[in-house]
Design an enzyme around this catalytic site. Sequence first.
Site, mmCIF file in Angstrom:
data_model
loop_
_atom_site.group_PDB
_atom_site.id
_atom_site.type_symbol
_atom_site.label_atom_id
_atom_site.label_comp_id
_atom_site.label_asym_id
_atom_site.label_seq_id
_atom_site.Cartn_x
_atom_site.Cartn_y
_atom_site.Cartn_z
ATOM 1 N N LYS A 186 0.838 -1.190 0.000
ATOM 2 C CA LYS A 186 0.000 0.000 0.000
ATOM 3 C C LYS A 186 0.872 1.237 0.000
ATOM 4 O O LYS A 186 1.940 1.271 0.617
ATOM 5 C CB LYS A 186 -0.908 0.016 1.251
ATOM 6 C CG LYS A 186 -1.669 1.309 1.481
ATOM 7 C CD LYS A 186 -2.380 1.311 2.828
ATOM 8 C CE LYS A 186 -2.980 2.669 3.131
ATOM 9 N NZ LYS A 186 -3.638 2.720 4.458
ATOM 10 N N GLU A 231 -8.643 11.346 13.076
ATOM 11 C CA GLU A 231 -7.772 10.225 13.453
ATOM 12 C C GLU A 231 -6.860 10.563 14.620
ATOM 13 O O GLU A 231 -5.986 11.429 14.507
ATOM 14 C CB GLU A 231 -6.933 9.769 12.257
ATOM 15 C CG GLU A 231 -6.148 8.507 12.540
ATOM 16 C CD GLU A 231 -5.848 7.706 11.285
ATOM 17 O OE1 GLU A 231 -5.248 6.632 11.415
ATOM 18 O OE2 GLU A 231 -6.221 8.143 10.188
ATOM 19 N N GLU A 275 -6.665 -2.455 3.128
ATOM 20 C CA GLU A 275 -6.016 -1.186 3.457
ATOM 21 C C GLU A 275 -6.050 -0.946 4.967
ATOM 22 O O GLU A 275 -5.056 -0.516 5.570
ATOM 23 C CB GLU A 275 -6.722 -0.042 2.718
ATOM 24 C CG GLU A 275 -6.121 1.324 2.990
ATOM 25 C CD GLU A 275 -6.920 2.456 2.371
ATOM 26 O OE1 GLU A 275 -6.705 3.613 2.791
ATOM 27 O OE2 GLU A 275 -7.761 2.201 1.480
ATOM 28 N N GLU A 411 -12.286 10.032 -3.810
ATOM 29 C CA GLU A 411 -12.080 9.976 -2.360
ATOM 30 C C GLU A 411 -11.363 11.213 -1.859
ATOM 31 O O GLU A 411 -11.725 11.784 -0.816
ATOM 32 C CB GLU A 411 -11.304 8.717 -1.984
ATOM 33 C CG GLU A 411 -11.059 8.587 -0.485
ATOM 34 C CD GLU A 411 -10.415 7.268 -0.100
ATOM 35 O OE1 GLU A 411 -9.563 7.277 0.817
ATOM 36 O OE2 GLU A 411 -10.775 6.231 -0.697
#
Length: 424
Positions: A186, A231, A275, A411
Amino acid sequence: MTTVPTTRRAAAQTVLQVATTPLDDLRSLIPYLDSRTPLLWQRKGDGMAGIGEALRLEFRGPDRIAEASATWRELAAAAHVDDAVRTPGTGLIAFGTFAFADDSDAVSTLIVPEVVIGRRGTRTWITRIHRAGDPPLTDRCEARPRTTPLGDEYRLTLLPGTLGKEGYQQAVAQAVEKIREHDLSKVVLARDLKAHLPQESDLRRALVELGLGYPDCWTFAVDGLVGSSPETLVRVHHGTVTARVLAGTISRGRDAASDRDAAIALATSTKDQDEHRFAVASVIDALRPHSADLAASDLPFTLKLPNLWHLATDVAGTLSDGASSLDLADALHPTAAVAGTPRSEAIELIHELEPFDRGRYAGPVGWVGGDGDGEWAIALRCAQVAPDGGLTAYAGAGIVADSDPERELAETTMKFRPIVEAFG
């Protein structure tokens, strides 16, 4: 007042006098802030607002967070603190923001305010900080800072920056090819938008919009970096460490039925689950040396924000080695959620495919207390405002083997929405 940056050697010889006392009738933090250089850390109306600068520490290079941690430990050990409130955020604190990359031109900073106005639940307080030998702030200013009304409204149009939409899709396609050909799981690729703030624009207006629109996120302003991050990189409080990992994203539906379908689609998406798994593993691997009982849920949950669904996992444990929140931020950064897996190969590909310096985007942002406790988020959904009014916003997406360039572009567009709406 803006102070001259202090070196670590000078900081070690600096003694700070700190006094925290209760404060009544505190309804909102933002009106206390400076309109051009706000210092804020807030979630659901709770947090701290900083005014002025008693001390500014600056760091660069690959050891920037470790140096900040060591410098802060020395500074805190020498400080004289009188804290009558004793709750997270009282006493000696510093607001901080750190560059994403080791070779970034952006400086990483810890800023100790002269005054902190804070609230947490039913407890509210004011902290005054000055260098030993200087007159106490109560001798030089009013007992309680004044609130000021917000400045005139303004509307910005954020335009494509160094990496436009077509360029971003090409970069994603190149990344997918690299992932399929090499030992890379990734990589997170970002793009940028740019605008220019009119002279005398009041940054507090954007913070009000972010705080109201995204109350469950960390709304922050540190050294020109403003945003609302969902986050939590790491939180340390009385020997307990927690983190929230977000990776995997889908847009909210237009009605209840389509919104429910979107959440189900995210929860069952192999691409997003993969992911997310990489991101969780990177956090657990980084924290496990510091916590013997670290635990995370077996399956991620869907986290609902005003514009997005995220896959989320909470991680928690008890610290076993006395590490501070800055020590843990250093161990964690950069996580797979903002860099990729494996870390070194992902960062190398980011440097190859992103034609700009991320600055503080995707780096740690938050605060640290004199005891090492603190709260740090990943600087997402944010923009950097330069002294001349130039504004650069960033948003990224996690790229894996079956990523589609058009979907990843969409996104990033969704992730730009908080900043676009706050300034537009």
